[in-house]
Design a protein around this motif. Structure first.
Motif, PDB file in Angstrom:
ATOM      1  N   GLN A 122     -16.566 -92.510  13.420  1.00 48.16           N
ATOM      2  CA  GLN A 122     -15.534 -93.284  14.457  1.00 48.16           C
ATOM      3  C   GLN A 122     -16.373 -94.897  14.328  1.00 48.16           C
ATOM      4  OE1 GLN A 122     -15.954 -92.308  18.657  1.00 48.16           O
ATOM      5  NE2 GLN A 122     -15.514 -90.884  17.926  1.00 48.16           N
ATOM      6  N   GLU A 171      -6.433 -82.810  16.268  1.00 49.41           N
ATOM      7  CA  GLU A 171      -7.521 -83.706  15.850  1.00 49.41           C
ATOM      8  C   GLU A 171      -9.577 -83.300  15.631  1.00 49.41           C
ATOM      9  OE1 GLU A 171      -8.779 -87.581  18.880  1.00 49.41           O
ATOM     10  OE2 GLU A 171      -6.615 -87.093  19.019  1.00 49.41           O
ATOM     11  N   ASP A 172      -9.269 -82.412  16.294  1.00 52.39           N
ATOM     12  CA  ASP A 172     -10.720 -81.823  15.286  1.00 52.39           C
ATOM     13  C   ASP A 172     -10.893 -81.056  14.875  1.00 52.39           C
ATOM     14  OD1 ASP A 172     -10.352 -78.921  18.339  1.00 52.39           O
ATOM     15  OD2 ASP A 172      -8.981 -79.558  16.872  1.00 52.39           O
ATOM     16  N   ARG A 228      -3.269 -91.582  13.223  1.00 53.52           N
ATOM     17  CA  ARG A 228      -3.253 -91.475  14.689  1.00 53.52           C
ATOM     18  C   ARG A 228      -2.647 -91.516  16.150  1.00 53.52           C
ATOM     19  NH1 ARG A 228      -9.595 -89.858  15.799  1.00 53.52           N
ATOM     20  NH2 ARG A 228      -9.960 -91.985  15.106  1.00 53.52           N
ATOM     21  N   ASP A 237      -0.531 -92.035  19.412  1.00 54.06           N
ATOM     22  CA  ASP A 237       0.144 -91.788  20.372  1.00 54.06           C
ATOM     23  C   ASP A 237       1.792 -92.541  21.045  1.00 54.06           C
ATOM     24  OD1 ASP A 237       1.091 -94.883  21.131  1.00 54.06           O
ATOM     25  OD2 ASP A 237      -0.719 -95.175  22.380  1.00 54.06           O
ATOM     26  N   THR A 284      -2.204 -88.155  18.792  1.00 52.12           N
ATOM     27  CA  THR A 284      -3.177 -88.601  19.860  1.00 52.12           C
ATOM     28  C   THR A 284      -2.235 -89.153  22.011  1.00 52.12           C
ATOM     29  OG1 THR A 284      -5.625 -89.895  19.677  1.00 52.12           O
ATOM     30  CG2 THR A 284      -4.533 -91.004  19.074  1.00 52.12           C
ATOM     31  N   ASN A 338      -5.923 -95.227  13.659  1.00 50.39           N
ATOM     32  CA  ASN A 338      -5.295 -94.990  15.095  1.00 50.39           C
ATOM     33  C   ASN A 338      -4.231 -96.877  14.797  1.00 50.39           C
ATOM     34  OD1 ASN A 338      -7.874 -93.567  15.110  1.00 50.39           O
ATOM     35  ND2 ASN A 338      -6.892 -94.007  17.498  1.00 50.39           N
ATOM     36  N   ASN A 360      -7.059 -92.610  24.040  1.00 54.92           N
ATOM     37  CA  ASN A 360      -7.453 -92.047  22.416  1.00 54.92           C
ATOM     38  C   ASN A 360      -7.358 -93.587  22.469  1.00 54.92           C
ATOM     39  OD1 ASN A 360      -9.213 -90.143  24.136  1.00 54.92           O
ATOM     40  ND2 ASN A 360      -8.464 -88.613  22.698  1.00 54.92           N
ATOM     41  N   ASN A 361      -6.755 -94.367  22.651  1.00 57.64           N
ATOM     42  CA  ASN A 361      -6.311 -95.153  21.202  1.00 57.64           C
ATOM     43  C   ASN A 361      -5.973 -96.461  21.899  1.00 57.64           C
ATOM     44  OD1 ASN A 361      -4.686 -95.158  18.854  1.00 57.64           O
ATOM     45  ND2 ASN A 361      -2.901 -95.299  19.414  1.00 57.64           N
TER      46      ASN A 361
END
Length: 173
Positions: A63, A28-29, A105, A107, A150, A40, A154-155
């Motif tokens: 974002q 993710e980074d 992304r 989850d 993710t 997402n 974060n979702n």
């Protein structure tokens, strides 16, 4: 803290892609270019009616939300199938918006691993094959896309969108 390996991206060559290129998990980074778009995805599922609310939100590297979408899908057999359908819808939406470089992304760690490793279960085979075809066929509109896990924390925004989509469908039903 040790260095992490470089992210794994698949780029479309100028002509045809070799067979069996697939979405790969990435950190993710990871450093991304200025044109990178994040997406997402999530799904909310009701077992009794086998109905799912699918949702996706596109944002830029800062974002800032660029676009979003949601859809209700009936005859969904499991939460994992709902997650897979959300990814497929996000890919179709990305293609319609002419996004060519993006990261999805999710989850759903199980689903991300299934897509990345090509372990297509019988239940998910058709949807995962669609994801693969949309993403990496010779006619794919995407220059670069990746998929990674993710954490659910974060979702949250896309999770609420999926639940709202499903709730409004039930209220109208």
């Amino acid at each position: 803290m040790g260095e992490r390996p470089a992210p794994s991206y698949q780029h479309k060559p100028p002509s045809l892609r070799p067979p069996h290129q697939h979405l790969h998990r990435s950190r993710e980074d990871s450093p991304l270019n200025n044109q990178e778009i994040y997406c997402n995805t999530d799904a909310a599922w009701i077992s009794t009616s086998r109905t799912a609310g699918l949702a996706w939100i596109f944002s830029d590297r800062n974002q800032m939300e660029l676009d979003r979408g949601s859809k209700v899908q009936t005859t969904v057999t499991s939460p994992c199938m709902g997650e897979a359908l959300a990814i497929r819808e996000a890919l179709l939406h990305a293609a319609s918006q002419n996004y060519s470089t993006f990261c999805i992304r999710s989850d759903s760690q199980v689903l991300v691993q299934a897509i990345s490793s090509l372990r297509h279960t019988t239940e998910l085979y058709g949807v995962l094959s669609d994801i693969d075809a949309i993403s990496f066929s010779a006619s794919s509109p995407f220059d670069c896309c990746c998929l990674f896990f993710t954490p659910r924390a974060n979702n949250g925004l896309v999770d609420r969108l999926a639940k709202a989509c499903l709730s409004s469908h039930i209220a109208l039903g």
